[in-house]
Design a protein around this motif. Structure first.
Motif, mmCIF file in Angstrom:
data_model
loop_
_atom_site.group_PDB
_atom_site.id
_atom_site.type_symbol
_atom_site.label_atom_id
_atom_site.label_comp_id
_atom_site.label_asym_id
_atom_site.label_seq_id
_atom_site.Cartn_x
_atom_site.Cartn_y
_atom_site.Cartn_z
ATOM 1 N N SER A 1 -34.944 1.241 -1.261
ATOM 2 C CA SER A 1 -34.799 -0.088 -0.659
ATOM 3 C C SER A 1 -34.704 0.067 0.853
ATOM 4 C CB SER A 1 -33.562 -0.789 -1.213
ATOM 5 O OG SER A 1 -32.412 0.029 -1.076
ATOM 6 N N LYS B 1 -22.590 -5.757 3.282
ATOM 7 C CA LYS B 1 -23.119 -4.818 2.283
ATOM 8 C C LYS B 1 -22.534 -3.422 2.472
ATOM 9 C CE LYS B 1 -27.464 -7.024 0.967
ATOM 10 N NZ LYS B 1 -27.156 -6.992 -0.483
ATOM 11 N N THR C 1 -19.018 -3.296 1.017
ATOM 12 C CA THR C 1 -18.932 -3.355 -0.450
ATOM 13 C C THR C 1 -19.698 -2.226 -1.135
ATOM 14 O OG1 THR C 1 -20.845 -4.854 -0.552
ATOM 15 C CG2 THR C 1 -18.643 -5.853 -0.436
ATOM 16 N N GLY C 2 -20.302 -1.337 -0.332
ATOM 17 C CA GLY C 2 -21.053 -0.226 -0.911
ATOM 18 C C GLY C 2 -22.389 -0.640 -1.498
ATOM 19 N N GLU C 3 -22.938 -1.770 -1.060
ATOM 20 C CA GLU C 3 -24.193 -2.271 -1.607
ATOM 21 C C GLU C 3 -25.336 -2.220 -0.600
ATOM 22 O OE1 GLU C 3 -23.181 -6.198 -2.791
ATOM 23 O OE2 GLU C 3 -22.031 -5.570 -4.549
ATOM 24 N N ASP D 1 -30.976 1.740 0.717
ATOM 25 C CA ASP D 1 -31.148 3.179 0.945
ATOM 26 C C ASP D 1 -31.470 3.468 2.411
ATOM 27 O OD1 ASP D 1 -30.947 4.080 -1.863
ATOM 28 O OD2 ASP D 1 -32.785 2.919 -2.119
ATOM 29 N N ASN E 1 -21.297 6.027 6.982
ATOM 30 C CA ASN E 1 -22.373 5.335 6.273
ATOM 31 C C ASN E 1 -23.764 5.937 6.402
ATOM 32 O OD1 ASN E 1 -20.746 3.087 5.275
ATOM 33 N ND2 ASN E 1 -20.605 2.442 7.411
ATOM 34 N N ASN F 1 -28.895 5.765 4.207
ATOM 35 C CA ASN F 1 -27.584 5.446 3.649
ATOM 36 C C ASN F 1 -26.953 6.715 3.076
ATOM 37 O OD1 ASN F 1 -25.367 4.506 2.206
ATOM 38 N ND2 ASN F 1 -26.461 2.758 1.335
ATOM 39 N N ASN G 1 -24.535 7.054 1.248
ATOM 40 C CA ASN G 1 -24.060 6.886 -0.124
ATOM 41 C C ASN G 1 -25.185 6.628 -1.124
ATOM 42 O OD1 ASN G 1 -21.214 6.993 0.704
ATOM 43 N ND2 ASN G 1 -21.639 5.038 1.684
ATOM 44 N N SER G 2 -26.424 6.771 -0.666
ATOM 45 C CA SER G 2 -27.565 6.579 -1.546
ATOM 46 C C SER G 2 -27.688 7.738 -2.536
ATOM 47 C CB SER G 2 -28.850 6.479 -0.726
ATOM 48 O OG SER G 2 -29.995 6.533 -1.554
#
Length: 434
Positions: A39, A85, A88-90, A93, A113, A321, A323-324
């Motif tokens: 994304s 986003k 909230t971890g959303e 990518d 991040n 990201n 966290n991706s």
């Protein structure tokens, strides 16, 4: 003999089975890669309107099997949306954000991040002038194609010539030019509050002018030794921007106007002046060939400014990201996009920018720009030199729209800027605000 033949057949069968297994593994691996979709979150103006980014992403997918899903958000909504986003971890990518040397941490918090790209080969090839905009605490986090950005007033030469108008160098001259054009029924100056950010440009792009008339302004602001509200010259510019609205020089019902609509209006000669960056006038000519040779430019004369404001960043950069689940695929996309031939392709297929933040690529600056810049002083724009201006850019845009609607005064806008600066400084634990 029979036993040898059987042994030979068994060996052959074993090789076929092993080959089949290997082929199956390769096929499975390829299918897994083709199932990956990254994304890519961005604001409208964060990627070229020409579609070159999407075209290149399709070729990347063809070569690697890694697809890119572009999620394009209106400019006015993007910063608030991506902050939400991230919290909230959303987040997507790949995160595409406007950056400058001062606001990266406030806008993205890269240590928490973003992927660390410091050791990537391409990080060493980006222009040293742009690296501070995509770096934090000596680590590189972003990839950008940012041009050396200067916002000029572009004007219709034939309209000026027909009315006997000269390029203005003071605000009074600027107002006279706009008034003469207004009488013809043409919109003198295209304003675009609907895009959320455009109306803020006059306030801070002429920052070097403030620094010239009051040396040390930037340093005092960064050390919290003065308030933005104490900048009389900035207050004057806000008043002048509002005066243009009151005089009708932005046209009727301009509050919902967008930058994109302005390019078309300028090309159709419905608007005589518009703010753009060097090279993007080619986009207008491509859509309106009759405008070829009919576009000139000059520095914004708000506040009697005659200094060129240069932003070493100020354009979008891509961040992976942290966290991706697809870190390697993100890195692969960045590596592919920063191959020499792909940087050149992006440069050639973009919106006509004349420079790019990769020294290996030859710039396209024309003699008229080079000569113009040689004859005027230049300096760094305010949002790239003063802390806590850029992170509140869209909020300032809302304030200016409120002023156009009669709900806020210039003094209240300045007070809001100072209040938000203090809040941002507190979040960043800035010792100057202790």
């Amino acid at each position: 003999m029979k036993r040898k033949w059987i042994a030979l057949m068994m060996s052959t069968l074993l090789l076929i089975v092993l080959a089949a297994c290997g082929s199956s593994d390769d096929s499975t691996g390829e299918e897994e890669r083709k199932d990956v979709t990254l994304s890519f979150g961005t604001h409208q103006s964060g990627i070229p309107r020409t579609g070159i980014m999407q075209e290149m992403a399709e070729d990347f997918a063809e070569e690697t099997g890694i697809k890119i899903d572009f999620q394009v958000v209106p400019d006015a909504q993007w910063r608030d949306l991506i902050r939400a986003k991230l919290s909230t971890g959303e987040a997507p990518d790949i995160i595409n954000l406007d950056v400058d040397p001062l606001s990266l941490n406030a806008n993205l918090r890269p240590e928490d991040n973003a992927l660390d790209l410091t050791d990537e080969e391409f990080a060493s090839r980006m222009d040293e002038e742009i690296l501070p905009s995509v770096s934090y605490n000596d680590k590189v986090y972003g990839v950008t194609y940012a041009p050396r950005k200067i916002w000029y007033v572009y004007y219709n030469k034939s309209i000026f010539e027909d009315l006997g108008l000269e390029i203005p160098t003071t605000y009074e001259e600027f107002k006279h030019v706009a008034g003469a054009i207004h009488e013809t029924g043409v919109i003198p100056f295209w304003q675009a509050p609907g895009s959320g950010w455009y109306q803020v440009l006059p306030l801070f792009e002429i920052g070097p002018h403030y620094e010239n008339v009051e040396p040390g302004t930037y340093e005092k602001l960064n050390n919290n030794e003065m308030l933005v509200a104490e900048m009389d010259h900035l207050k004057t510019v806000i008043e002048q921007v509002n005066e243009f609205a009151d005089l009708g020089y932005y046209g009727e019902n301009f509050i919902s106007n967008t930058v994109e609509a302005g390019l078309d209006a300028f090309g159709r000669e419905e608007a005589a002046m518009i703010l753009r960056v060097p090279g993007t006038e080619q986009e207008i000519i491509d859509a309106h060939p009759e405008m070829d040779g009919n576009i000139g430019f000059f520095v914004m004369p708000w506040g009697d400014n005659q200094t060129i404001g240069v932003n070493p960043g100020g354009s979008a950069a891509m961040f992976g990201n942290q966290n991706s689940e697809h870190e390697e695929e993100i890195r692969e996309f960045f590596r592919w996009m920063t191959k020499n031939e792909n940087i050149q392709r992006f440069f050639d297929g973009g919106e006509g920018n004349l420079t790019i933040s990769w020294p290996e690529i030859e710039p396209k600056l024309t003699p008229d720009y080079i000569e113009y810049e040689e004859n005027l002083d230049s300096g760094t724009v305010m949002q790239a030199a003063v802390t806590y201006i850029d992170p509140q850019w869209m909020d300032i845009g809302k304030d200016i729209s409120g002023m156009f609607a009669g709900a806020l005064t210039p003094e209240q806008i300045l007070e809001n800027i100072d209040n938000r600066r203090a809040e941002l400084a507190k979040v960043q634990q800035d010792p100057a605000w202790d």
